[in-house]
Scaffold this motif. Structure first.
Motif, mmCIF file in Angstrom:
data_model
loop_
_atom_site.group_PDB
_atom_site.id
_atom_site.type_symbol
_atom_site.label_atom_id
_atom_site.label_comp_id
_atom_site.label_asym_id
_atom_site.label_seq_id
_atom_site.Cartn_x
_atom_site.Cartn_y
_atom_site.Cartn_z
ATOM 1 N N ILE A 117 0.832 -1.199 0.000
ATOM 2 C CA ILE A 117 0.000 0.000 0.000
ATOM 3 C C ILE A 117 0.869 1.253 0.000
ATOM 4 O O ILE A 117 0.432 2.330 -0.419
ATOM 5 N N THR A 118 2.120 1.117 0.429
ATOM 6 C CA THR A 118 3.044 2.262 0.354
ATOM 7 C C THR A 118 3.153 2.746 -1.084
ATOM 8 O O THR A 118 3.092 3.954 -1.356
ATOM 9 N N GLU A 119 3.319 1.822 -2.013
ATOM 10 C CA GLU A 119 3.449 2.187 -3.417
ATOM 11 C C GLU A 119 2.096 2.504 -4.046
ATOM 12 O O GLU A 119 1.918 3.556 -4.669
ATOM 13 N N LEU A 120 1.152 1.598 -3.894
ATOM 14 C CA LEU A 120 -0.151 1.792 -4.530
ATOM 15 C C LEU A 120 -0.863 3.024 -3.982
ATOM 16 O O LEU A 120 -1.465 3.800 -4.729
ATOM 17 N N GLY A 121 -0.788 3.210 -2.665
ATOM 18 C CA GLY A 121 -1.450 4.359 -2.058
ATOM 19 C C GLY A 121 -0.846 5.676 -2.487
ATOM 20 O O GLY A 121 -1.532 6.702 -2.549
ATOM 21 N N GLY A 122 0.457 5.664 -2.789
ATOM 22 C CA GLY A 122 1.100 6.893 -3.247
ATOM 23 C C GLY A 122 0.544 7.395 -4.567
ATOM 24 O O GLY A 122 0.617 8.581 -4.873
ATOM 25 N N PHE A 123 0.013 6.471 -5.358
ATOM 26 C CA PHE A 123 -0.594 6.834 -6.638
ATOM 27 C C PHE A 123 -2.122 6.775 -6.574
ATOM 28 O O PHE A 123 -2.789 6.836 -7.614
ATOM 29 N N MET A 124 -2.653 6.617 -5.354
ATOM 30 C CA MET A 124 -4.095 6.536 -5.141
ATOM 31 C C MET A 124 -4.716 5.393 -5.940
ATOM 32 O O MET A 124 -5.812 5.496 -6.505
ATOM 33 N N ALA A 125 -4.000 4.261 -6.003
ATOM 34 C CA ALA A 125 -4.489 3.079 -6.707
ATOM 35 C C ALA A 125 -5.102 2.106 -5.707
ATOM 36 O O ALA A 125 -4.627 1.967 -4.576
#
Length: 364
Positions: A117-125
């Motif tokens: 979620i660190t990566e996905l959340g950074g792009f609001m995915a």
């Protein structure tokens, strides 16, 4: 058996610009040597926001530099994150084709969903939609590489009819892979006729299970592209030294440090509980694969099956992976600049001289 190298481009704490630059420079030097020594592929991950663990957020740029400084080494995007908010599929197809042209047809394309979620959340995915978007990318990328004009009406993205250019030089297109971390992804790879690219170290038992399941299912695959890639690759660690104890001490430091950094990613999955990302517990080397020795002082700091040791030990370990039907092993060479570059290069040279001949055509 083919041997490749695998880059995370990790950077030590405290994070400094000089160390970041050094990680890239060292990786390029390692790639040039790998090309000279007969390694087959240099793989680079794609990660975002993961300080220390991986500063490889633009692997297509790094791999272009690798391609421009080598002549035989294949370059592998292992793998591009197939999430529209991060990489639109048209941009994936365009960049891959350009890199295939510049490398002279030496590109392998790995695909992935991102890890945390660190990566996905950074792009609001939305993590729950990544499996769906990955499936659509696997369907449309080969079309973008081979058809003059493409239109796509999907659930996660839509493309009005357009000519996607340039086209790759490999015929029919670069080999497709999927990165395998979560259990079950090997089945997804087999069903679609794409390569199984292990990017997390797995135990003997787990790799044997994955490989067997993959080989069985790919016989009835419905190929996503115009060619079936039926290869199984696994990830490992490499530090080869004439003295096994020295190899264990130096390589073990790198192995344990990477495990510590990687374990933080596994726990980050719990921040956003979802069935889309299954638990990875008990899959890594260790447990029953560890050396059983009554003297704790005599135990090696790395499990059996990891390519850290003297040449004889590494040959024995690789022969086990080979017996399972694994086609390729990709080695992590360093973590956070912990191993001095001259020792990394010496390890690669010794491995090429003393280990690789055992697995060449006609080897023992």
């Amino acid at each position: 058996m083919k041997f490749g190298i695998f880059f995370e481009l990790s950077v030590p704490q405290p994070l400094g610009h000089a160390d970041e630059v050094q990680a890239y420079r060292d990786a390029l030097e390692q790639s040039r040597l790998a090309d000279e020594l007969g390694f087959t592929t240099a793989w680079a991950v794609e990660h975002h926001f993961l300080q220390e663990y991986s500063h490889c957020s633009a692997p297509e740029v790094f791999l272009t530099a690798v391609a421009m400084s080598t002549s035989r080494l294949r370059v592998g995007h292992g793998g591009v994150v197939c999430v529209p908010q991060i990489n639109h599929p048209v941009r994936v197809a365009e960049r891959a084709a350009a890199l295939d042209i510049l490398s002279g047809g030496r590109l392998d394309v790995g695909t992935a969903r991102a890890s945390t979620i660190t990566e996905l959340g950074g792009f609001m995915a939305d993590p729950d939609s990544t499996k769906m978007s990955w499936d659509e990318y696997i369907d449309v990328l080969p079309r973008m590489w081979t058809e003059e004009r493409v239109r796509y009406d999907g659930t996660t993205f839509t493309l009005p009819e357009r000519p996607v250019v340039p086209k790759p030089v490999q015929d029919p297109h670069p080999p497709l892979w999927v990165t395998v971390t979560s259990p079950g992804t090997e089945r997804d790879a087999a069903d679609r006729g794409i390569g199984c690219l292990g990017v997390a170290a797995a135990s003997f038992k787990e790799q044997e299970r994955r490989t067997g399941e993959y080989r069985k299912r790919i016989q009835q695959c419905d190929p996503a592209g115009r060619a079936v890639n039926d290869q199984v690759a696994t990830m490992n660690y490499l530090f080869c030294h004439e003295d096994d104890a020295t190899a264990s001490r130096i390589g073990g430091t790198m192995f344990n440090a990477f495990g510590m950094l990687n374990s933080q990613l596994l726990w980050a999955r719990e921040v956003y509980p979802t069935p889309a990302y299954r638990s990875l517990g008990n899959l890594a080397p260790g447990g029953v694969d560890r050396v059983r020795d009554t003297d704790p002082a005599a135990r090696r700091p790395v499990p059996e099956g990891v390519a850290i040791g003297d040449p004889d030990r590494i040959v024995k370990a690789i022969k086990i992976w080979e017996s399972m039907g694994v086609d390729a092993i990709n080695f992590l060479l360093n973590t956070a600049n912990l191993v001095p570059q001259d020792q990394v290069l010496a390890s690669m040279r010794l491995f090429a001289a003393e280990v690789m001949p055992h697995f060449a055509e006609g080897g023992d």
